[in-house]
Design a protein around this motif. Sequence first.
Motif, mmCIF file in Angstrom:
data_model
loop_
_atom_site.group_PDB
_atom_site.id
_atom_site.type_symbol
_atom_site.label_atom_id
_atom_site.label_comp_id
_atom_site.label_asym_id
_atom_site.label_seq_id
_atom_site.Cartn_x
_atom_site.Cartn_y
_atom_site.Cartn_z
ATOM 1 N N ALA B 195 -2.761 2.427 7.274
ATOM 2 C CA ALA B 195 -1.315 2.203 7.281
ATOM 3 C C ALA B 195 -0.726 2.286 5.875
ATOM 4 O O ALA B 195 -1.425 2.076 4.881
ATOM 5 C CB ALA B 195 -0.990 0.836 7.873
ATOM 6 N N TYR B 196 0.555 2.575 5.841
ATOM 7 C CA TYR B 196 1.333 2.553 4.617
ATOM 8 C C TYR B 196 1.295 1.135 4.035
ATOM 9 O O TYR B 196 1.293 0.175 4.794
ATOM 10 C CB TYR B 196 2.772 2.938 4.964
ATOM 11 N N PRO B 197 1.313 0.931 2.711
ATOM 12 C CA PRO B 197 1.332 1.957 1.657
ATOM 13 C C PRO B 197 -0.053 2.273 1.096
ATOM 14 O O PRO B 197 -0.145 3.022 0.140
ATOM 15 C CB PRO B 197 2.200 1.293 0.585
ATOM 16 N N GLY B 198 -1.120 1.752 1.674
ATOM 17 C CA GLY B 198 -2.462 2.063 1.155
ATOM 18 C C GLY B 198 -2.960 1.065 0.129
ATOM 19 O O GLY B 198 -3.963 1.289 -0.528
#
Lengths: 225, 322
Positions: B195-198
Amino acid sequence: MFVSRSMTIKVVTIQPDATVLEAQELMAKHQIRHLPVIDGKDRLIGVVTDRDVRSVLPYDCYKNPDCAKEHEKVAGLKIKDIMVVEPLTISPSDTIQDALLLIQEKRVGAFPVVDDKGKLKGIISVRDLLRAFTNVLGIGEPGTLLCILVEEKIGQMKKIVDAITEEGISFGSILVARYWEEDKRAVFPYLLTQNISRVKKKLQKMGYTLLEPMDWYLDQLPKHE
Amino acid sequence: MTMKKTGFLFDQRYLLHDTGPYHPEVPERLQAIYQGIEDGGLIPKLRMIGAARADLKWVETVHSVDYIRRFEEVCFSGQRTMDSPDNRMCTETFETALLAVGGVLKTIDLVMQNEIDNAFCAVRPPGHHAEVSEAMGFCYFNNIAIAARYLQQQWNIPKIGIIDFDVHHGNGTQHIFEKDPSVFYYSIHQHPSFAYPGTGREFEKGSVDGYGFTKNTPVLPGQGDEDYRHYVNRDLIPAFDHFKPDMILVSTGFDGHRDDDMSDVKLSTRAFSWIMETIFQMAEDHSKGKLISILEGGYSLKRLPELARNHVQILLNEQVHP
Protein backbone atom coordinates in the motif's frame (compact mmCIF):
# COMPACT_ATOMS: atom_id res chain seq x y z
CA MET A 1 24.40 -1.87 -15.18
CA PHE A 2 28.15 -2.30 -14.83
CA VAL A 3 29.93 -3.58 -11.77
CA SER A 4 32.08 -0.44 -11.78
CA ARG A 5 28.97 1.65 -11.03
CA SER A 6 27.69 -0.45 -8.14
CA MET A 7 30.86 -1.62 -6.44
CA THR A 8 32.37 -0.24 -3.26
CA ILE A 9 35.43 1.76 -4.29
CA LYS A 10 36.98 2.54 -0.92
CA VAL A 11 38.11 -0.98 -0.16
CA VAL A 12 39.59 -1.99 3.17
CA THR A 13 42.60 -4.16 2.24
CA ILE A 14 45.41 -5.96 4.02
CA GLN A 15 49.02 -6.84 3.25
CA PRO A 16 50.21 -10.48 3.07
CA ASP A 17 52.63 -9.99 5.97
CA ALA A 18 50.00 -8.65 8.33
CA THR A 19 48.88 -10.95 11.13
CA VAL A 20 45.62 -12.80 11.42
CA LEU A 21 44.76 -10.80 14.51
CA GLU A 22 45.12 -7.58 12.53
CA ALA A 23 42.71 -8.96 9.95
CA GLN A 24 40.24 -9.83 12.69
CA GLU A 25 40.44 -6.31 14.08
CA LEU A 26 40.03 -4.68 10.68
CA MET A 27 36.94 -6.71 9.81
CA ALA A 28 35.34 -6.05 13.19
CA LYS A 29 36.06 -2.32 12.96
CA HIS A 30 34.58 -1.92 9.47
CA GLN A 31 31.84 -4.56 9.89
CA ILE A 32 32.96 -6.44 6.79
CA ARG A 33 33.57 -10.06 5.97
CA HIS A 34 36.03 -9.92 3.08
CA LEU A 35 39.53 -8.47 2.98
CA PRO A 36 41.32 -8.37 -0.37
CA VAL A 37 45.05 -8.98 0.08
CA ILE A 38 47.24 -6.72 -2.06
CA ASP A 39 50.93 -6.33 -2.76
CA GLY A 40 52.81 -3.03 -2.76
CA LYS A 41 51.50 -2.20 -6.24
CA ASP A 42 47.77 -2.61 -5.51
CA ARG A 43 47.75 -5.96 -7.26
CA LEU A 44 45.34 -8.50 -5.82
CA ILE A 45 47.11 -11.58 -4.53
CA GLY A 46 44.48 -13.15 -2.34
CA VAL A 47 41.37 -12.81 -0.19
CA VAL A 48 40.76 -13.45 3.48
CA THR A 49 37.26 -13.90 4.83
CA ASP A 50 36.00 -13.81 8.38
CA ARG A 51 35.46 -17.54 8.07
CA ASP A 52 39.14 -18.12 7.22
CA VAL A 53 40.13 -16.13 10.28
CA ARG A 54 37.64 -17.88 12.53
CA SER A 55 38.85 -21.31 11.46
CA VAL A 56 42.47 -20.64 12.53
CA LEU A 57 41.72 -18.79 15.76
CA PRO A 58 40.92 -20.85 18.83
CA TYR A 59 37.29 -20.34 19.80
CA ASP A 60 38.10 -18.53 23.07
CA CYS A 61 40.36 -16.14 21.25
CA TYR A 62 37.79 -15.37 18.60
CA LYS A 63 35.24 -14.49 21.25
CA ASN A 64 37.72 -12.57 23.38
CA PRO A 65 40.51 -10.80 21.45
CA ASP A 66 42.26 -9.84 24.71
CA CYS A 67 43.12 -13.35 25.85
CA ALA A 68 46.92 -13.22 26.02
CA LYS A 69 47.76 -16.88 26.15
CA GLU A 70 45.92 -17.75 22.97
CA HIS A 71 47.30 -14.67 21.28
CA GLU A 72 50.81 -15.99 21.54
CA LYS A 73 49.92 -19.15 19.67
CA VAL A 74 48.51 -17.31 16.68
CA ALA A 75 50.56 -14.12 16.85
CA GLY A 76 53.02 -15.48 14.36
CA LEU A 77 50.33 -16.52 11.91
CA LYS A 78 50.39 -14.34 8.79
CA ILE A 79 47.71 -13.51 6.25
CA LYS A 80 49.73 -15.15 3.49
CA ASP A 81 49.51 -18.43 5.44
CA ILE A 82 45.73 -18.51 5.47
CA MET A 83 44.53 -16.44 2.49
CA VAL A 84 42.81 -17.90 -0.54
CA VAL A 85 45.23 -17.45 -3.42
CA GLU A 86 43.88 -16.83 -6.89
CA PRO A 87 40.43 -15.96 -5.60
CA LEU A 88 37.40 -15.61 -7.87
CA THR A 89 37.29 -12.08 -9.19
CA ILE A 90 35.09 -10.00 -11.43
CA SER A 91 35.91 -7.19 -13.86
CA PRO A 92 34.65 -3.61 -13.57
CA SER A 93 33.21 -3.97 -17.06
CA ASP A 94 31.14 -7.02 -16.14
CA THR A 95 27.48 -6.28 -15.43
CA ILE A 96 25.59 -6.54 -12.17
CA GLN A 97 23.59 -9.37 -13.74
CA ASP A 98 26.90 -11.21 -14.19
CA ALA A 99 27.73 -10.54 -10.56
CA LEU A 100 24.29 -11.70 -9.40
CA LEU A 101 24.45 -14.99 -11.30
CA LEU A 102 28.07 -15.59 -10.30
CA ILE A 103 27.41 -14.96 -6.63
CA GLN A 104 24.53 -17.42 -6.79
CA GLU A 105 26.57 -20.03 -8.65
CA LYS A 106 29.78 -19.77 -6.61
CA ARG A 107 28.01 -19.26 -3.28
CA VAL A 108 30.28 -16.47 -2.14
CA GLY A 109 29.36 -13.19 -0.47
CA ALA A 110 31.57 -10.82 -2.45
CA PHE A 111 33.98 -10.57 -5.37
CA PRO A 112 37.08 -8.38 -5.55
CA VAL A 113 36.86 -6.27 -8.69
CA VAL A 114 40.10 -6.43 -10.64
CA ASP A 115 41.08 -4.75 -13.92
CA ASP A 116 42.93 -6.49 -16.74
CA LYS A 117 46.30 -5.57 -15.21
CA GLY A 118 45.41 -7.41 -12.01
CA LYS A 119 44.92 -4.23 -9.99
CA LEU A 120 42.22 -4.07 -7.32
CA LYS A 121 39.54 -1.54 -8.30
CA GLY A 122 36.85 -2.28 -5.75
CA ILE A 123 34.73 -4.96 -4.18
CA ILE A 124 31.17 -5.95 -5.00
CA SER A 125 29.15 -7.71 -2.32
CA VAL A 126 25.65 -9.03 -1.90
CA ARG A 127 24.95 -5.81 -0.05
CA ASP A 128 25.90 -3.69 -3.10
CA LEU A 129 23.65 -5.80 -5.32
CA LEU A 130 20.74 -5.48 -2.91
CA ARG A 131 21.13 -1.70 -2.98
CA ALA A 132 21.04 -1.74 -6.77
CA PHE A 133 17.90 -3.87 -6.82
CA THR A 134 16.18 -1.77 -4.14
CA ASN A 135 16.67 1.06 -6.60
CA VAL A 136 15.33 -1.06 -9.47
CA LEU A 137 12.19 -1.85 -7.46
CA GLY A 138 11.66 1.89 -7.05
CA ILE A 139 10.56 1.45 -3.45
CA GLY A 140 12.44 4.53 -2.28
CA GLU A 141 9.59 6.63 -3.72
CA PRO A 142 5.99 6.69 -2.47
CA GLY A 143 3.69 4.48 -4.49
CA THR A 144 1.43 1.45 -4.68
CA LEU A 145 2.22 -2.00 -6.05
CA LEU A 146 -0.33 -3.93 -8.10
CA CYS A 147 -0.14 -7.47 -9.43
CA ILE A 148 -1.82 -8.24 -12.75
CA LEU A 149 -2.07 -11.77 -14.12
CA VAL A 150 -1.67 -11.82 -17.92
CA GLU A 151 -1.53 -14.44 -20.61
CA GLU A 152 1.86 -14.75 -22.15
CA LYS A 153 1.35 -13.26 -25.56
CA ILE A 154 2.69 -10.31 -27.49
CA GLY A 155 1.17 -6.91 -26.78
CA GLN A 156 -0.18 -7.48 -23.28
CA MET A 157 2.27 -5.17 -21.63
CA LYS A 158 1.50 -2.35 -24.04
CA LYS A 159 -2.19 -2.50 -23.18
CA ILE A 160 -1.48 -2.39 -19.47
CA VAL A 161 1.03 0.44 -19.74
CA ASP A 162 -1.29 2.43 -22.02
CA ALA A 163 -4.25 1.97 -19.67
CA ILE A 164 -2.26 3.17 -16.68
CA THR A 165 -0.63 6.04 -18.58
CA GLU A 166 -4.06 7.28 -19.73
CA GLU A 167 -4.88 7.78 -16.04
CA GLY A 168 -1.93 10.16 -15.74
CA ILE A 169 -0.07 7.81 -13.41
CA SER A 170 3.71 7.40 -13.58
CA PHE A 171 5.62 4.19 -13.07
CA GLY A 172 8.23 3.69 -10.36
CA SER A 173 9.07 0.31 -11.84
CA ILE A 174 7.48 -2.62 -13.60
CA LEU A 175 8.48 -6.19 -12.96
CA VAL A 176 7.41 -9.34 -14.71
CA ALA A 177 7.68 -12.64 -12.88
CA ARG A 178 7.00 -16.19 -13.94
CA TYR A 179 3.73 -17.58 -12.68
CA TRP A 180 3.14 -21.21 -11.84
CA GLU A 181 0.74 -21.59 -14.71
CA GLU A 182 2.96 -22.01 -17.75
CA ASP A 183 1.22 -19.63 -20.11
CA LYS A 184 0.79 -16.88 -17.53
CA ARG A 185 2.96 -14.04 -16.27
CA ALA A 186 2.55 -11.92 -13.16
CA VAL A 187 3.10 -8.24 -13.91
CA PHE A 188 3.93 -5.95 -11.00
CA PRO A 189 3.60 -2.26 -11.83
CA TYR A 190 4.78 -0.01 -9.00
CA LEU A 191 2.64 3.08 -9.47
CA LEU A 192 3.68 6.44 -8.06
CA THR A 193 0.24 7.29 -6.75
CA GLN A 194 -2.16 6.80 -3.88
CA ASN A 195 -5.10 7.06 -6.24
CA ILE A 196 -5.39 3.45 -7.35
CA SER A 197 -9.02 2.39 -7.01
CA ARG A 198 -10.02 3.81 -10.39
CA VAL A 199 -7.15 2.24 -12.33
CA LYS A 200 -7.76 -1.10 -10.60
CA LYS A 201 -11.40 -1.07 -11.72
CA LYS A 202 -10.34 -0.10 -15.23
CA LEU A 203 -7.89 -3.00 -15.54
CA GLN A 204 -10.51 -5.43 -14.26
CA LYS A 205 -13.00 -4.07 -16.78
CA MET A 206 -10.43 -4.73 -19.52
CA GLY A 207 -10.54 -8.37 -18.48
CA TYR A 208 -7.35 -8.61 -16.44
CA THR A 209 -7.18 -10.53 -13.20
CA LEU A 210 -5.74 -8.57 -10.29
CA LEU A 211 -4.15 -11.05 -7.95
CA GLU A 212 -5.06 -10.76 -4.27
CA PRO A 213 -2.04 -9.25 -2.47
CA MET A 214 -1.67 -12.23 -0.15
CA ASP A 215 -1.15 -14.44 -3.23
CA TRP A 216 1.70 -12.38 -4.69
CA TYR A 217 5.18 -13.74 -4.99
CA LEU A 218 8.24 -12.68 -6.90
CA ASP A 219 9.81 -16.09 -6.62
CA GLN A 220 8.71 -18.93 -8.83
CA LEU A 221 7.10 -21.44 -6.52
CA PRO A 222 5.84 -24.89 -7.41
CA LYS A 223 2.08 -25.25 -7.53
CA HIS A 224 0.73 -26.88 -4.41
CA GLU A 225 -1.56 -29.77 -5.20
CA MET B 1 -21.77 7.64 32.05
CA THR B 2 -20.97 11.32 32.21
CA MET B 3 -21.51 13.06 28.94
CA LYS B 4 -18.55 14.81 27.39
CA LYS B 5 -18.50 18.28 25.94
CA THR B 6 -17.53 17.52 22.37
CA GLY B 7 -16.59 19.98 19.66
CA PHE B 8 -17.28 19.43 15.98
CA LEU B 9 -15.18 21.42 13.53
CA PHE B 10 -16.99 21.74 10.25
CA ASP B 11 -17.23 24.53 7.69
CA GLN B 12 -18.75 24.83 4.23
CA ARG B 13 -15.48 26.39 3.12
CA TYR B 14 -13.78 23.02 3.54
CA LEU B 15 -15.79 21.93 0.50
CA LEU B 16 -14.10 24.52 -1.71
CA HIS B 17 -10.92 22.48 -2.25
CA ASP B 18 -11.89 20.94 -5.59
CA THR B 19 -9.89 17.93 -6.77
CA GLY B 20 -11.66 17.64 -10.13
CA PRO B 21 -13.06 14.51 -11.74
CA TYR B 22 -11.90 10.95 -10.96
CA HIS B 23 -10.39 11.77 -7.61
CA PRO B 24 -11.41 10.01 -4.39
CA GLU B 25 -10.67 12.91 -2.01
CA VAL B 26 -13.88 14.84 -2.78
CA PRO B 27 -15.98 17.43 -0.92
CA GLU B 28 -18.82 14.87 -0.78
CA ARG B 29 -16.81 13.05 1.89
CA LEU B 30 -17.40 15.88 4.34
CA GLN B 31 -21.05 16.16 3.33
CA ALA B 32 -21.48 12.45 4.03
CA ILE B 33 -19.80 12.88 7.42
CA TYR B 34 -22.01 15.84 8.33
CA GLN B 35 -25.12 14.01 7.15
CA GLY B 36 -24.35 10.99 9.30
CA ILE B 37 -23.85 13.13 12.39
CA GLU B 38 -26.98 15.17 11.71
CA ASP B 39 -29.14 12.10 11.00
CA GLY B 40 -27.90 10.62 14.27
CA GLY B 41 -29.48 13.60 16.04
CA LEU B 42 -26.10 14.63 17.41
CA ILE B 43 -25.76 18.20 16.17
CA PRO B 44 -27.64 19.77 19.13
CA LYS B 45 -25.32 17.96 21.53
CA LEU B 46 -22.16 19.28 19.92
CA ARG B 47 -20.28 22.53 20.22
CA MET B 48 -20.07 23.61 16.58
CA ILE B 49 -16.75 25.15 15.57
CA GLY B 50 -16.17 27.07 12.35
CA ALA B 51 -12.99 27.45 10.32
CA ALA B 52 -10.41 30.12 11.03
CA ARG B 53 -7.46 31.17 8.94
CA ALA B 54 -4.19 29.97 10.52
CA ASP B 55 -1.45 32.44 11.31
CA LEU B 56 1.44 31.46 9.03
CA LYS B 57 3.81 31.48 11.97
CA TRP B 58 2.20 28.27 13.19
CA VAL B 59 2.39 26.62 9.77
CA GLU B 60 6.08 27.52 9.78
CA THR B 61 6.63 25.45 12.92
CA VAL B 62 6.40 22.43 10.61
CA HIS B 63 6.76 23.53 6.97
CA SER B 64 9.60 25.45 5.34
CA VAL B 65 8.90 29.04 4.33
CA ASP B 66 9.96 28.14 0.79
CA TYR B 67 7.40 25.38 0.62
CA ILE B 68 4.55 27.54 1.93
CA ARG B 69 5.39 30.24 -0.60
CA ARG B 70 5.67 27.70 -3.41
CA PHE B 71 2.29 26.15 -2.49
CA GLU B 72 0.68 29.60 -2.59
CA GLU B 73 2.26 30.43 -5.94
CA VAL B 74 1.44 27.10 -7.57
CA CYS B 75 -2.13 27.42 -6.36
CA PHE B 76 -2.79 30.99 -7.48
CA SER B 77 -0.99 30.53 -10.79
CA GLY B 78 -3.82 28.20 -11.74
CA GLN B 79 -1.80 24.99 -11.84
CA ARG B 80 -3.88 21.94 -11.11
CA THR B 81 -1.34 19.71 -9.38
CA MET B 82 1.62 20.10 -7.09
CA ASP B 83 4.60 17.76 -6.60
CA SER B 84 2.64 14.72 -7.88
CA PRO B 85 -0.42 14.22 -10.12
CA ASP B 86 -2.11 12.82 -6.97
CA ASN B 87 -2.32 16.29 -5.47
CA ARG B 88 -5.10 17.81 -7.55
CA MET B 89 -5.90 21.37 -6.60
CA CYS B 90 -7.88 24.48 -7.49
CA THR B 91 -7.32 28.17 -6.76
CA GLU B 92 -9.08 27.77 -3.39
CA THR B 93 -6.81 24.98 -2.20
CA PHE B 94 -4.21 27.12 -0.44
CA GLU B 95 -6.83 29.09 1.49
CA THR B 96 -8.77 25.94 2.35
CA ALA B 97 -5.60 24.31 3.65
CA LEU B 98 -4.96 27.37 5.85
CA LEU B 99 -8.56 27.24 7.08
CA ALA B 100 -8.14 23.58 7.97
CA VAL B 101 -5.02 24.28 10.06
CA GLY B 102 -6.63 27.35 11.66
CA GLY B 103 -9.79 25.43 12.52
CA VAL B 104 -7.75 22.77 14.27
CA LEU B 105 -5.79 25.39 16.24
CA LYS B 106 -9.05 27.07 17.29
CA THR B 107 -10.31 23.68 18.45
CA ILE B 108 -7.16 23.23 20.53
CA ASP B 109 -7.79 26.59 22.21
CA LEU B 110 -11.30 25.49 23.18
CA VAL B 111 -10.02 22.24 24.64
CA MET B 112 -7.23 23.95 26.55
CA GLN B 113 -9.65 26.58 27.90
CA ASN B 114 -11.85 23.70 29.11
CA GLU B 115 -14.73 24.86 26.93
CA ILE B 116 -14.85 21.36 25.52
CA ASP B 117 -13.31 18.00 26.49
CA ASN B 118 -12.63 16.61 23.06
CA ALA B 119 -13.41 17.22 19.41
CA PHE B 120 -13.70 15.82 15.91
CA CYS B 121 -12.20 18.04 13.21
CA ALA B 122 -13.80 17.23 9.84
CA VAL B 123 -11.31 19.09 7.69
CA ARG B 124 -10.08 18.98 4.11
CA PRO B 125 -7.49 18.74 2.70
CA PRO B 126 -6.05 15.97 4.88
CA GLY B 127 -2.51 16.28 6.22
CA HIS B 128 -0.58 13.23 7.42
CA HIS B 129 1.32 12.56 4.16
CA ALA B 130 2.54 16.18 3.83
CA GLU B 131 6.28 16.49 4.39
CA VAL B 132 8.19 19.58 5.56
CA SER B 133 8.71 20.71 1.96
CA GLU B 134 6.58 18.44 -0.18
CA ALA B 135 2.90 17.88 -0.87
CA MET B 136 2.03 14.18 -0.99
CA GLY B 137 -0.91 11.79 -1.07
CA PHE B 138 -3.67 14.49 -1.30
CA CYS B 139 -2.04 16.40 1.62
CA TYR B 140 -0.54 19.92 1.67
CA PHE B 141 -0.23 21.13 5.26
CA ASN B 142 0.31 18.53 7.96
CA ASN B 143 -2.59 19.53 10.20
CA ILE B 144 -1.81 17.14 13.03
CA ALA B 145 1.90 17.96 13.12
CA ILE B 146 1.15 21.69 13.32
CA ALA B 147 -1.39 20.90 16.06
CA ALA B 148 1.27 19.09 18.10
CA ARG B 149 3.74 21.98 17.80
CA TYR B 150 1.01 24.48 18.68
CA LEU B 151 0.11 22.54 21.81
CA GLN B 152 3.73 22.53 22.87
CA GLN B 153 4.60 26.13 22.01
CA GLN B 154 1.35 28.00 22.69
CA TRP B 155 -0.01 25.89 25.55
CA ASN B 156 3.18 24.45 27.06
CA ILE B 157 2.01 20.86 26.81
CA PRO B 158 5.22 18.79 27.03
CA LYS B 159 4.37 15.34 25.68
CA ILE B 160 2.07 14.72 22.74
CA GLY B 161 0.89 11.26 21.68
CA ILE B 162 -0.29 10.91 18.10
CA ILE B 163 -2.35 7.87 17.06
CA ASP B 164 -2.82 7.41 13.30
CA PHE B 165 -5.30 4.72 12.27
CA ASP B 166 -5.70 5.85 8.67
CA VAL B 167 -5.04 2.76 6.52
CA HIS B 168 -2.05 4.51 4.93
CA HIS B 169 1.11 5.28 6.86
CA GLY B 170 1.49 8.94 7.87
CA ASN B 171 4.97 9.38 6.43
CA GLY B 172 4.90 13.15 6.88
CA THR B 173 4.01 13.06 10.56
CA GLN B 174 6.57 10.32 11.23
CA HIS B 175 9.38 12.18 9.48
CA ILE B 176 8.58 15.49 11.17
CA PHE B 177 8.84 13.97 14.66
CA GLU B 178 11.20 11.01 14.16
CA LYS B 179 14.05 12.71 16.05
CA ASP B 180 11.79 14.27 18.68
CA PRO B 181 11.25 12.33 21.93
CA SER B 182 8.51 14.75 23.06
CA VAL B 183 6.08 13.52 20.37
CA PHE B 184 5.24 9.82 20.16
CA TYR B 185 3.93 8.78 16.75
CA TYR B 186 2.01 5.50 16.55
CA SER B 187 0.57 4.29 13.29
CA ILE B 188 -1.35 1.16 12.31
CA HIS B 189 -1.80 0.78 8.56
CA GLN B 190 -1.75 -1.61 5.62
CA HIS B 191 1.72 -3.10 5.14
CA PRO B 192 3.90 -0.77 3.02
CA SER B 193 4.79 -3.51 0.53
CA PHE B 194 1.11 -3.60 -0.42
CA ALA B 195 0.00 0.00 0.00
CA TYR B 196 0.84 3.65 -0.42
CA PRO B 197 3.17 5.33 0.52
CA GLY B 198 5.64 2.45 1.05
CA THR B 199 6.86 3.53 4.49
CA GLY B 200 5.89 2.58 8.03
CA ARG B 201 7.75 -0.69 8.34
CA GLU B 202 8.05 -2.26 11.76
CA PHE B 203 11.76 -1.45 11.98
CA GLU B 204 11.14 2.29 11.58
CA LYS B 205 11.34 3.35 15.22
CA GLY B 206 12.60 6.91 15.09
CA SER B 207 16.19 8.12 15.16
CA VAL B 208 18.75 9.83 17.34
CA ASP B 209 17.01 11.21 20.47
CA GLY B 210 13.66 10.14 19.08
CA TYR B 211 14.57 6.48 18.76
CA GLY B 212 11.81 4.44 20.37
CA PHE B 213 9.26 7.28 20.05
CA THR B 214 7.90 6.11 16.70
CA LYS B 215 6.02 2.84 16.44
CA ASN B 216 4.53 1.23 13.37
CA THR B 217 2.18 -1.72 13.08
CA PRO B 218 1.86 -2.95 9.48
CA VAL B 219 -1.30 -4.92 8.77
CA LEU B 220 -1.46 -7.49 5.99
CA PRO B 221 -4.03 -7.36 3.19
CA GLY B 222 -7.18 -9.20 4.20
CA GLN B 223 -6.62 -8.74 7.92
CA GLY B 224 -9.41 -7.14 9.91
CA ASP B 225 -11.17 -6.71 13.23
CA GLU B 226 -9.50 -9.40 15.34
CA ASP B 227 -6.04 -8.54 14.02
CA TYR B 228 -6.48 -4.86 14.86
CA ARG B 229 -7.71 -5.76 18.33
CA HIS B 230 -4.62 -7.90 18.84
CA TYR B 231 -2.17 -5.31 17.47
CA VAL B 232 -3.66 -2.35 19.35
CA ASN B 233 -3.51 -4.29 22.62
CA ARG B 234 0.01 -5.51 21.89
CA ASP B 235 1.59 -2.33 20.48
CA LEU B 236 -0.35 0.87 21.08
CA ILE B 237 -1.63 0.53 24.63
CA PRO B 238 1.69 -0.49 26.26
CA ALA B 239 3.59 2.15 24.27
CA PHE B 240 1.33 4.94 25.49
CA ASP B 241 1.20 3.57 29.05
CA HIS B 242 4.95 3.90 29.02
CA PHE B 243 5.14 7.27 27.25
CA LYS B 244 2.31 8.85 29.28
CA PRO B 245 1.20 11.56 26.84
CA ASP B 246 -0.17 14.82 28.27
CA MET B 247 -2.41 15.16 25.23
CA ILE B 248 -3.65 12.73 22.57
CA LEU B 249 -4.14 13.67 18.92
CA VAL B 250 -5.70 11.23 16.46
CA SER B 251 -5.24 11.00 12.70
CA THR B 252 -8.61 9.51 11.89
CA GLY B 253 -8.90 7.64 8.60
CA PHE B 254 -11.92 5.53 7.75
CA ASP B 255 -10.27 3.95 4.69
CA GLY B 256 -9.51 0.63 6.35
CA HIS B 257 -13.21 -0.20 6.15
CA ARG B 258 -13.92 -3.34 4.14
CA ASP B 259 -16.16 -1.36 1.79
CA ASP B 260 -13.48 1.26 1.08
CA ASP B 261 -11.67 0.37 -2.15
CA MET B 262 -8.53 2.33 -1.27
CA SER B 263 -7.17 -0.58 0.75
CA ASP B 264 -7.28 -4.35 1.19
CA VAL B 265 -7.79 -4.15 4.96
CA LYS B 266 -11.18 -5.51 6.02
CA LEU B 267 -12.37 -3.63 9.08
CA SER B 268 -16.05 -3.60 10.03
CA THR B 269 -17.92 -0.52 11.18
CA ARG B 270 -17.98 -2.04 14.66
CA ALA B 271 -14.18 -2.34 14.69
CA PHE B 272 -13.81 1.41 14.10
CA SER B 273 -15.98 1.96 17.17
CA TRP B 274 -13.83 -0.38 19.21
CA ILE B 275 -10.65 1.44 18.12
CA MET B 276 -12.13 4.81 19.06
CA GLU B 277 -13.50 3.53 22.39
CA THR B 278 -10.02 2.28 23.17
CA ILE B 279 -8.47 5.65 22.33
CA PHE B 280 -11.19 7.41 24.38
CA GLN B 281 -10.22 5.28 27.37
CA MET B 282 -6.53 6.03 26.80
CA ALA B 283 -7.35 9.74 26.96
CA GLU B 284 -9.20 9.13 30.25
CA ASP B 285 -6.12 7.37 31.60
CA HIS B 286 -3.49 9.80 30.41
CA SER B 287 -4.78 13.22 29.39
CA LYS B 288 -7.81 13.86 31.63
CA GLY B 289 -10.03 12.91 28.72
CA LYS B 290 -8.55 15.56 26.44
CA LEU B 291 -8.51 14.26 22.89
CA ILE B 292 -8.65 15.80 19.42
CA SER B 293 -9.44 13.71 16.35
CA ILE B 294 -8.49 15.11 12.95
CA LEU B 295 -9.82 13.68 9.69
CA GLU B 296 -7.39 12.15 7.20
CA GLY B 297 -8.71 9.61 4.65
CA GLY B 298 -11.87 7.53 4.23
CA TYR B 299 -13.46 7.41 0.82
CA SER B 300 -16.54 5.21 0.99
CA LEU B 301 -19.40 7.70 0.71
CA LYS B 302 -21.74 4.86 1.63
CA ARG B 303 -19.99 4.10 4.95
CA LEU B 304 -18.76 7.54 6.03
CA PRO B 305 -22.10 8.63 7.57
CA GLU B 306 -22.32 5.74 10.03
CA LEU B 307 -18.57 5.80 10.75
CA ALA B 308 -18.61 9.52 11.54
CA ARG B 309 -21.78 9.23 13.63
CA ASN B 310 -20.31 6.44 15.76
CA HIS B 311 -17.01 8.31 16.05
CA VAL B 312 -18.73 11.39 17.45
CA GLN B 313 -21.01 9.35 19.71
CA ILE B 314 -17.96 7.78 21.30
CA LEU B 315 -16.42 11.22 21.86
CA LEU B 316 -19.71 12.26 23.56
CA ASN B 317 -19.36 9.12 25.73
CA GLU B 318 -22.64 7.76 24.43
CA GLN B 319 -23.30 4.10 23.86
CA VAL B 320 -22.85 3.14 20.21
CA HIS B 321 -25.45 0.69 18.97
CA PRO B 322 -23.98 -1.86 16.62
